[in-house]
Design an enzyme around this catalytic site. Structure first.
Site, mmCIF file in Angstrom:
data_model
loop_
_atom_site.group_PDB
_atom_site.id
_atom_site.type_symbol
_atom_site.label_atom_id
_atom_site.label_comp_id
_atom_site.label_asym_id
_atom_site.label_seq_id
_atom_site.Cartn_x
_atom_site.Cartn_y
_atom_site.Cartn_z
ATOM 1 N N ASP A 154 10.483 -5.113 8.794
ATOM 2 C CA ASP A 154 9.256 -5.007 9.665
ATOM 3 C C ASP A 154 9.288 -6.444 10.661
ATOM 4 O O ASP A 154 10.024 -7.128 10.700
ATOM 5 C CB ASP A 154 8.154 -4.611 8.918
ATOM 6 C CG ASP A 154 7.098 -3.906 9.877
ATOM 7 O OD1 ASP A 154 7.238 -2.658 10.143
ATOM 8 O OD2 ASP A 154 6.215 -4.763 10.519
ATOM 9 N N GLY A 197 4.247 4.121 3.065
ATOM 10 C CA GLY A 197 3.938 2.923 2.463
ATOM 11 C C GLY A 197 3.998 1.728 3.587
ATOM 12 O O GLY A 197 4.810 1.913 4.466
ATOM 13 N N LYS A 198 3.518 0.620 3.041
ATOM 14 C CA LYS A 198 3.703 -0.510 4.106
ATOM 15 C C LYS A 198 3.489 -1.973 3.138
ATOM 16 O O LYS A 198 2.603 -1.595 2.061
ATOM 17 C CB LYS A 198 2.700 -0.465 5.154
ATOM 18 C CG LYS A 198 3.088 -1.432 6.318
ATOM 19 C CD LYS A 198 4.416 -0.667 7.032
ATOM 20 C CE LYS A 198 4.701 -1.505 8.206
ATOM 21 N NZ LYS A 198 5.818 -0.735 8.940
ATOM 22 N N GLY A 199 3.933 -2.907 3.633
ATOM 23 C CA GLY A 199 3.666 -4.151 2.690
ATOM 24 C C GLY A 199 3.545 -5.274 3.599
ATOM 25 O O GLY A 199 3.932 -5.162 4.812
ATOM 26 N N VAL A 241 0.753 -1.338 -0.087
ATOM 27 C CA VAL A 241 -0.027 0.070 -0.016
ATOM 28 C C VAL A 241 0.834 1.285 -0.176
ATOM 29 O O VAL A 241 1.818 1.454 0.571
ATOM 30 C CB VAL A 241 -0.857 0.020 1.196
ATOM 31 C CG1 VAL A 241 -1.683 1.178 1.254
ATOM 32 C CG2 VAL A 241 -1.994 -1.227 1.283
#
Lengths: 196, 434
Positions: B160, B119-121, B74
């Site tokens: 992460d 952002g992040k995934g 995202v």
């Protein structure tokens, strides 16, 4: 959620399940129905049942806020929750009186609202609405004394706000259990009206 | 009907009822709105992620079978720069969580004032089930699936939950082979040997130390002899403890998952670090130190200290123990150690809380340094990284502190306001395309 959740995404600790259980028992006692029947009536949109549920939730909420110590002074409920006119999409109108408005209070109340709203939708089988179950207005002692803003609603001529909880100066901050206890307190708004 | 029946019925109905994390992110944003004058249209942009990609990630297991996992990437907002945010492998990963965390990264990068969006995934999976080769195939296939979104100037992943330097190395390698170019700046948190930054390992703990010193200075507390308790003796807590000790503070309590220890005279942290390095599981269990007593993790939180650094798990300071906290300052080394209820109670007690979004920003700032070095093909000495990290974090602390003072609000809200306003300003300056 996976671990390492940042502070903005940490939910309220409020035991929403217990608050709903108590509110459903309020409905059950008041109408002499099983909880199963109460849930059916709620799904059918019974106004009286929705008002009683909301009143019970507001009462449980006031108990929870009281358990957080000296921050909150008084909690009132008004509007459709005490006038038998709530529908499945209605919110619960609440006024809380504090010494001083602080952003931490607003943050907690927003998170409480999100938690209760999510659980309410699930319990009654609603997809999206209401977007917000709680409509809480925070006022300080001065606004209450001067009857300004929502301070005027508490003693309004045309509105009827019921005091759900008031701090006892002698015991303020003495108890903090973290969650409300079950009580056999009154379930219907009428029985609380003497506390105005 | 008996109370137990009601409980059972409500439990059944509320089974798996979870609060949508993205709705929670939006509520946080709504709170900020009450304190700002951001126009409605800009607000609508902030409330919606720019891009959400859901991918199916099939991998061949070592036994020859095939399993398919769901992954996400995202990009919340890129108005201030390319998106930046970690990739997590965890069974609890959902698109709503990834959207919320991407938004969080937007504010976090803006608070630190590094030129990134958020952002992040993640992949919904249990990584402990995989062999190393399965994990590598999962990572490489996921990278290939999100390849259209990521890139040095577009979106830069990082480690992460359950991902590390090795996973980042696989991502960097996969991107290099798909693009035909050496682009180490596509991902940060890599091994030093292939473009990682010196100082990255220490950056979050060093940042906690830097912020703590800055707060002590603002409160007029001399660091010499300041009593510090650190909950969590992992990468962040142990490094913050060592560096604060070197700065003159007295580390009087430490803990990890195996238990806690209290030494009013102060620990020899280098000695403790040597012990942990050699102990089974790298834990504090079995530690011995003169003048030390064993305590629980819960007891550590309520010790009579000047500074408390929760650097372990989320939701450690709650309505149940907040009233008993005696520290003057809390620096949130971990993400989310304080619940909203505890925040309220601690604020009432006049305790200064430095929020996680600022206190543990050292990691993302160092990621930025890694990216800069990769783009310039010019690695820095570790000392340079440390100096620049301190400067950036002190500037962020000064700005958050000033805003909190000016508006008489908590540092937590001030940090959010600062971050959100910076992003809103960037959007307004750019205008809306076309």
């Amino acid at each position: 959620m996976s671990s390492r959740t940042p502070s903005g995404l940490i939910p309220s600790e409020a035991p929403s399940g217990i608050l709903f259980e108590e509110a459903l028992e309020c409905c059950s006692h008041r109408y002499g129905l099983s909880v199963e029947a109460v849930l059916r009536r709620l799904e059918e949109g019974d106004c009286g049942m929705h008002s009683t549920l909301r009143y019970g939730l507001a009462k449980g909420l006031s108990g929870y806020l009281a358990s957080l110590g000296s921050v909150f002074h008084e909690v009132y409920v008004y509007g459709s929750s005490i006038s038998e006119s709530s529908n499945p999409g209605s919110d619960i109108d609440v006024i809380v009186v504090v010494e001083k408005r602080r952003d931490e209070i607003a943050n907690l109340l927003k998170k409480l609202d999100l938690s209760l709203t999510s659980h309410y939708r699930r319990l009654v089988g609603l997809k999206r609405d209401p977007t917000s179950l709680l409509d809480i207005h925070v006022i300080n002692k001065t606004e209450q004394a001067e009857r300004s803003g929502y301070g005027a609603v508490i003693d309004g001529l045309h509105s009827r706000a019921i005091c759900l909880w008031r701090s006892d100066p002698a015991t303020t901050g003495a108890s903090r259990e973290g969650s409300p206890r079950r009580s056999s307190s009154a379930c219907s708004p009428a029985s609380m009206s003497t506390q105005r | 009907m008996a109370v137990q029946d009601t409980t059972r019925m409500v439990s059944e109905r509320l089974k798996d009822a979870e609060i949508n994390p993205y709705e929670m992110m939006l509520q946080q944003l709504d709170l900020v709105r009450e304190y700002t004058n951001i126009p409605d249209g800009i607000w609508q942009i902030l409330r919606n992620p720019e891009r959400t990609l859901e991918v199916s990630v099939p991998i061949t297991l070592d036994d020859g079978g095939i399993e398919v996992f769901t992954g996400y990437r995202v990009q919340h907002n890129s108005a201030r720069g390319p998106c930046k945010g970690g990739i997590r492998f965890h069974p609890g990963v959902t698109v709503e969580e990834v959207k919320a965390l991407a938004g969080w990264m937007t504010w976090k990068c803006a608070v630190a004032n590094v030129p990134y969006g958020g952002g992040k995934g993640g992949i919904s999976c249990e990584p402990s089930r995989f062999t190393r080769s399965e994990l590598e195939r999962l990572t490489r296939r996921y990278t290939a699936m999100i390849y259209p979104l990521i890139g040095t100037r577009r979106d830069i992943p990082a480690p992460d939950v359950n991902t590390n330097a090795q996973v980042m190395d696989w991502i960097a390698d996969t991107v290099q082979f798909l693009s035909g170019e050496s682009t180490p700046g596509t991902v940060t948190g890599k091994s030093i040997e292939i473009g990682g930054a010196l100082g990255r390992h220490e950056a979050t703990g060093r940042g906690v130390m830097s912020i703590t010193l800055g707060v002590l200075q603002r409160l007029g507390i001399d660091v010499d002899g300041t009593r510090v308790a650190v909950q969590g003796f992992g990468n962040v807590g142990s490094i913050a403890a060592r560096l604060l000790g070197e700065a003159g503070a007295k580390i009087v309590a430490i803990s990890d998952v195996s238990g806690g220890y209290h030494c009013p005279a102060g620990f020899d942290i280098n000695g403790v670090l040597s012990y942990v390095e050699q102990s089974p599981g790298h834990l504090l269990a079995g530690l011995s130190h003169s003048g030390m007593e064993e305590i629980s993790n819960a007891e550590l939180l309520t010790l009579d200290v000047d500074v408390l650094i929760p650097a372990a798990l989320e939701a450690q300071i709650t309505a149940r123990n907040a009233e008993d906290v005696r520290a003057r300052v809390i620096v949130e080394g971990a993400n989310g150690p304080t619940t909203p209820e505890a925040d309220l109670i601690l604020g009432e007690k006049g305790i200064t809380i430095v929020p996680d979004i600022l206190a543990n920003a050292g990691g993302v700032v160092c990621s930025y340094f890694e990216w800069v070095q990769n783009i310039q093909c010019f690695p820095w000495e570790e000392e340079e990284t440390n100096q620049r990290l301190g400067r950036i974090l002190q500037r962020a602390l000064r700005e958050v502190w000033t805003l909190a003072d000016e508006r008489d609000i908590s540092l937590r809200l001030a940090a959010f306001i600062l971050g959100v306003e910076r992003v809103a300003t960037a959007i307004q300056l750019r205008g809306v395309f076309p």
